[in-house]
Design a protein around this motif. Structure first.
Motif, mmCIF file in Angstrom:
data_model
loop_
_atom_site.group_PDB
_atom_site.id
_atom_site.type_symbol
_atom_site.label_atom_id
_atom_site.label_comp_id
_atom_site.label_asym_id
_atom_site.label_seq_id
_atom_site.Cartn_x
_atom_site.Cartn_y
_atom_site.Cartn_z
ATOM 1 N N MET A 167 0.649 -1.201 -0.066
ATOM 2 C CA MET A 167 -0.270 -0.018 0.164
ATOM 3 C C MET A 167 0.938 1.088 0.477
ATOM 4 O O MET A 167 2.017 1.409 0.456
ATOM 5 C CB MET A 167 -0.829 0.185 1.321
ATOM 6 C CG MET A 167 -1.861 1.369 1.274
ATOM 7 S SD MET A 167 -2.701 0.774 2.751
ATOM 8 C CE MET A 167 -3.909 2.456 2.507
ATOM 9 N N GLU A 168 0.831 2.289 -0.771
ATOM 10 C CA GLU A 168 1.163 3.248 -1.344
ATOM 11 C C GLU A 168 0.848 4.089 -0.247
ATOM 12 O O GLU A 168 -0.382 4.850 0.026
ATOM 13 C CB GLU A 168 1.242 3.806 -2.705
ATOM 14 C CG GLU A 168 2.625 4.978 -2.451
ATOM 15 C CD GLU A 168 2.538 4.832 -4.413
ATOM 16 O OE1 GLU A 168 2.908 5.744 -4.692
ATOM 17 O OE2 GLU A 168 2.744 3.328 -5.127
ATOM 18 N N PHE A 169 1.413 5.276 0.557
ATOM 19 C CA PHE A 169 1.014 6.460 1.255
ATOM 20 C C PHE A 169 0.392 7.725 -0.057
ATOM 21 O O PHE A 169 1.680 7.835 -0.771
ATOM 22 C CB PHE A 169 2.350 6.864 2.256
ATOM 23 C CG PHE A 169 1.812 8.009 2.901
ATOM 24 C CD1 PHE A 169 0.492 7.928 3.582
ATOM 25 C CD2 PHE A 169 2.252 9.344 2.708
ATOM 26 C CE1 PHE A 169 0.876 9.272 4.902
ATOM 27 C CE2 PHE A 169 2.226 10.155 3.163
ATOM 28 C CZ PHE A 169 0.922 10.504 4.543
ATOM 29 N N SER A 170 -0.412 7.873 0.567
ATOM 30 C CA SER A 170 -0.678 9.843 0.049
ATOM 31 C C SER A 170 -0.606 10.987 0.459
ATOM 32 O O SER A 170 -2.022 10.039 1.189
ATOM 33 C CB SER A 170 -1.562 8.960 -1.128
ATOM 34 O OG SER A 170 -2.679 10.137 -1.866
ATOM 35 N N THR A 171 -0.185 11.318 0.829
ATOM 36 C CA THR A 171 -0.422 12.920 1.281
ATOM 37 C C THR A 171 -1.878 13.334 1.128
ATOM 38 O O THR A 171 -2.550 13.589 2.541
ATOM 39 C CB THR A 171 0.202 13.670 1.053
ATOM 40 O OG1 THR A 171 1.862 13.313 1.021
ATOM 41 C CG2 THR A 171 -0.026 15.432 2.389
ATOM 42 N N GLY A 172 -2.903 13.697 -0.153
ATOM 43 C CA GLY A 172 -3.452 13.980 0.150
ATOM 44 C C GLY A 172 -4.840 13.192 -0.002
ATOM 45 O O GLY A 172 -5.739 13.457 1.201
ATOM 46 N N THR A 173 -4.861 11.567 -0.077
ATOM 47 C CA THR A 173 -5.422 10.887 0.445
ATOM 48 C C THR A 173 -5.382 10.457 2.242
ATOM 49 O O THR A 173 -6.713 10.771 3.332
ATOM 50 C CB THR A 173 -5.119 9.186 0.738
ATOM 51 O OG1 THR A 173 -4.736 9.413 -0.578
ATOM 52 C CG2 THR A 173 -6.314 8.697 1.273
ATOM 53 N N ALA A 174 -4.103 10.790 3.094
ATOM 54 C CA ALA A 174 -4.278 11.125 4.206
ATOM 55 C C ALA A 174 -4.986 12.688 4.968
ATOM 56 O O ALA A 174 -5.140 12.502 6.242
ATOM 57 C CB ALA A 174 -2.684 11.038 4.980
ATOM 58 N N LEU A 175 -4.164 13.433 3.965
ATOM 59 C CA LEU A 175 -4.851 14.754 4.023
ATOM 60 C C LEU A 175 -6.877 14.431 4.375
ATOM 61 O O LEU A 175 -7.269 15.108 5.286
ATOM 62 C CB LEU A 175 -4.861 16.367 3.463
ATOM 63 C CG LEU A 175 -3.392 16.722 3.446
ATOM 64 C CD1 LEU A 175 -2.977 17.155 2.821
ATOM 65 C CD2 LEU A 175 -3.059 17.117 5.461
ATOM 66 N N ARG A 176 -7.553 14.072 3.356
ATOM 67 C CA ARG A 176 -9.421 14.363 3.206
ATOM 68 C C ARG A 176 -9.365 13.637 4.224
ATOM 69 O O ARG A 176 -10.499 13.007 4.989
ATOM 70 C CB ARG A 176 -9.221 13.650 2.094
ATOM 71 C CG ARG A 176 -9.610 14.256 0.503
ATOM 72 C CD ARG A 176 -9.868 13.583 -0.928
ATOM 73 N NE ARG A 176 -8.768 12.676 -1.143
ATOM 74 C CZ ARG A 176 -7.790 12.926 -1.621
ATOM 75 N NH1 ARG A 176 -7.283 13.734 -1.883
ATOM 76 N NH2 ARG A 176 -7.462 11.337 -1.926
#
Length: 83
Positions: A1-10
């Protein structure tokens, strides 16, 4: 699983929007507890050194220990809310 800053912020924003007053109350409680710790350690410093502005070893150790507990308590509570 790849970390996404946008997903984390959402995810974080959705979590805050679910319970905004909990986070406001938690922040105010942490501020109040930190203030009380500061007053207590200043009182200890004053009793030991004669001045609330001069740090004592005992006051500094108590301030550090309680600061660590406050930080870890805040982290534990807020991270449980994100689940």
């Amino acid at each position: 699983m790849e970390f996404s800053t946008g997903t984390a912020l959402r995810f974080g924003w959705k979590t805050i929007k679910k319970r905004p007053w909990f986070f406001v109350a938690a922040g105010l409680l942490i501020l109040l507890v930190s203030f009380v710790v500061g007053v207590v350690t200043s009182s200890i410093d004053w009793a030991l050194t004669g001045s609330p502005d001069e740090a004592s070893l005992v006051g500094s150790l108590i301030n550090t220990a309680l600061g660590i507990l406050i930080y870890h308590g805040r982290h534990g509570v807020l991270s449980r809310c994100a689940r």
